[in-house]
Design a protein around this motif. Structure first.
Motif, PDB file in Angstrom:
ATOM      1  N   VAL A  79      -1.978  -5.070  -4.800  1.00 57.52           N
ATOM      2  CA  VAL A  79      -1.485  -5.360  -3.452  1.00 57.52           C
ATOM      3  C   VAL A  79      -1.978  -6.772  -3.166  1.00 57.52           C
ATOM      4  O   VAL A  79      -3.181  -7.014  -3.128  1.00 57.52           O
ATOM      5  CB  VAL A  79      -2.044  -4.358  -2.417  1.00 57.52           C
ATOM      6  CG1 VAL A  79      -1.636  -4.762  -1.013  1.00 57.52           C
ATOM      7  CG2 VAL A  79      -1.571  -2.945  -2.734  1.00 57.52           C
ATOM      8  N   ASP A  84       2.874  -9.526   3.080  1.00 58.49           N
ATOM      9  CA  ASP A  84       3.820  -8.533   2.571  1.00 58.49           C
ATOM     10  C   ASP A  84       4.555  -7.851   3.733  1.00 58.49           C
ATOM     11  O   ASP A  84       4.319  -8.152   4.908  1.00 58.49           O
ATOM     12  CB  ASP A  84       3.161  -7.556   1.581  1.00 58.49           C
ATOM     13  CG  ASP A  84       2.252  -6.520   2.226  1.00 58.49           C
ATOM     14  OD1 ASP A  84       2.236  -6.400   3.473  1.00 58.49           O
ATOM     15  OD2 ASP A  84       1.558  -5.813   1.470  1.00 58.49           O
ATOM     16  N   VAL A  85       5.486  -6.978   3.390  1.00 62.11           N
ATOM     17  CA  VAL A  85       6.363  -6.385   4.406  1.00 62.11           C
ATOM     18  C   VAL A  85       5.563  -5.590   5.438  1.00 62.11           C
ATOM     19  O   VAL A  85       5.844  -5.641   6.639  1.00 62.11           O
ATOM     20  CB  VAL A  85       7.422  -5.478   3.741  1.00 62.11           C
ATOM     21  CG1 VAL A  85       8.190  -4.669   4.786  1.00 62.11           C
ATOM     22  CG2 VAL A  85       8.388  -6.316   2.914  1.00 62.11           C
ATOM     23  N   GLU A  86       4.545  -4.862   4.978  1.00 65.53           N
ATOM     24  CA  GLU A  86       3.771  -4.067   5.934  1.00 65.53           C
ATOM     25  C   GLU A  86       2.985  -4.954   6.887  1.00 65.53           C
ATOM     26  O   GLU A  86       2.867  -4.651   8.075  1.00 65.53           O
ATOM     27  CB  GLU A  86       2.846  -3.106   5.179  1.00 65.53           C
ATOM     28  CG  GLU A  86       3.650  -2.034   4.463  1.00 65.53           C
ATOM     29  CD  GLU A  86       2.781  -0.960   3.835  1.00 65.53           C
ATOM     30  OE1 GLU A  86       1.945  -1.312   2.992  1.00 65.53           O
ATOM     31  OE2 GLU A  86       2.939   0.202   4.195  1.00 65.53           O
ATOM     32  N   GLU A  87       2.440  -6.056   6.371  1.00 66.19           N
ATOM     33  CA  GLU A  87       1.738  -6.988   7.257  1.00 66.19           C
ATOM     34  C   GLU A  87       2.713  -7.606   8.258  1.00 66.19           C
ATOM     35  O   GLU A  87       2.403  -7.745   9.448  1.00 66.19           O
ATOM     36  CB  GLU A  87       1.051  -8.083   6.442  1.00 66.19           C
ATOM     37  CG  GLU A  87      -0.110  -7.550   5.611  1.00 66.19           C
ATOM     38  CD  GLU A  87      -0.754  -8.620   4.751  1.00 66.19           C
ATOM     39  OE1 GLU A  87      -1.966  -8.821   4.876  1.00 66.19           O
ATOM     40  OE2 GLU A  87      -0.038  -9.245   3.927  1.00 66.19           O
ATOM     41  N   VAL A  89       0.845  -1.202   0.000  1.00 66.37           N
ATOM     42  CA  VAL A  89       0.000   0.000   0.000  1.00 66.37           C
ATOM     43  C   VAL A  89       0.880   1.253   0.000  1.00 66.37           C
ATOM     44  O   VAL A  89       0.622   2.208  -0.745  1.00 66.37           O
ATOM     45  CB  VAL A  89      -0.945  -0.002   1.226  1.00 66.37           C
ATOM     46  CG1 VAL A  89      -1.756   1.291   1.286  1.00 66.37           C
ATOM     47  CG2 VAL A  89      -1.883  -1.213   1.182  1.00 66.37           C
ATOM     48  N   ALA A  90       1.947   1.248   0.812  1.00 65.46           N
ATOM     49  CA  ALA A  90       2.844   2.414   0.873  1.00 65.46           C
ATOM     50  C   ALA A  90       3.516   2.646  -0.482  1.00 65.46           C
ATOM     51  O   ALA A  90       3.693   3.788  -0.907  1.00 65.46           O
ATOM     52  CB  ALA A  90       3.904   2.205   1.956  1.00 65.46           C
TER      53      ALA A  90
END
Lengths: 224, 224
Positions: free
Chosen positions: A151, A204-207, A110-111
């Motif tokens: 995403v 993903d990385v944010e999760e 998302v970022a």
């Protein structure tokens, strides 16, 4: 990961939890000793390329160079990277994963979408209708895609034996329970189980960062 | 947010959920109609400065320039920004929040820690013993901090009236339930309730993106 190394990892985790419980840090409950632990694989942004896009980006007839095997059988990280260019910004050194696919698919966070200035939808891999577009830049040229950027929704690849063991099947949706200070539950986690899967949860990385998880951490599948 | 605008928002959310339910998208359950909805505030990386560090970074006797009020009474984003410099990289344009505090506190994401090359601990605001250090660079000079860098643990600021209404008190830990494709449950969410709080859940950008949340989205508090 082989079944043996998976078992070794689970045993190590249970022993660690037992030690933590003995030290009064965290109670070892019946739920913690269940066999539904799966390892996590954290996906950074990456690109799967079609043959035509590979030709355009790296030259006609070019081939990917295998750098490192992924856990999913046959999948690998290539030495090749591309730059993603959106209306608001660029992201360089984005890894290409092999082998080539029928359609180019670009998986970002998302970022990353904010940084690029696009709004990719949250989708399961392969569901690209109406997804976002951007320009992919390689050393031999660039291609502008009208769609293909998503995403990726979290999912669990699962060996058929593990699916049987856990009582789930391909296409099921499960909860995943995470411990730790940023622990919690992820809902709507799809099971993807077929002959070529290794058992592994993809996030993903944010999760991963939001839940305090790193590669190979163990999380617990809970049927819903 | 005033009580009236909070109520307006909750009503709007319930109406939206009702429409979604009518369209068969999501069942409206008893749990969805409970009053335990709170709005989310997403925190990007930011810095709180002490008077001595303000002097070093922006010049002796310098004052912060109010740019925008935060929801927490008396708190504001300043026009001033700094650069964070770690052993592996730099992050520029990091917002300073006012007013000044007794101690400098630098709040970053897990991903920021990787980019800077430091490993800040996950902490509640104010708990800085043994936290990570880095160099902060301002227009008038720089300061190297041995500690003060944390990844902030999520928490809910709550007006005392709202805490009474929900049956929770300052220091309690609750679950927070999030709907949507990346929905789930956040465990270990601390309640911070005192006279000067506006009711708002603070999460960082990675948590927001991992759960599909944006500023002012509503999440549901669940007592544990």
């Amino acid at each position: 990961m082989s079944m043996h190394s998976l078992i070794d990892r689970i045993v190590a985790e249970l022993l660690a939890q037992g030690r933590a419980a003995a030290a009064g840090q965290s109670p070892l409950t019946a739920a913690d000793t269940d066999p539904a632990l799966v390892p996590v694989g954290v996906s950074n942004r990456h690109v799967h390329l079609s043959r035509p896009d590979m030709d355009a980006l790296f030259g006609p007839g070019s081939v990917l160079t295998r750098m490192k095997a992924m856990k999913q059988p046959g999948q690998y990280a290539a030495t090749e990277t591309v730059t993603l260019r959106g209306p608001k910004g660029e992201i360089g050194k984005v890894r290409v994963l092999g082998p080539l696919r029928k359609e180019t698919q670009i998986e970002v966070s998302v970022a990353d979408g904010f940084a690029l200035g696009i709004k990719p939808p949250m989708r399961m891999s392969g569901k690209l209708d109406g997804s976002a577009g951007l320009t992919v830049v390689g050393p031999a040229g660039s291609v502008t895609k009208d769609a293909g950027v998503i995403v990726a929704l979290r999912h669990i690849h699962m060996r058929p034996e593990d699916a049987v063991r856990l009582g789930v099947k391909n296409g099921d949706s499960v909860d995943v329970v995470v411990s730790g200070p940023r622990g919690g539950v992820m809902h709507n986690v799809a099971i993807r189980s077929d002959e070529v899967s290794a058992t592994e949860m993809h996030i993903d990385v944010e999760e991963a960062n939001a839940f305090g998880l790193t590669n190979d951490a163990l999380v617990r599948v809970r049927k819903v």
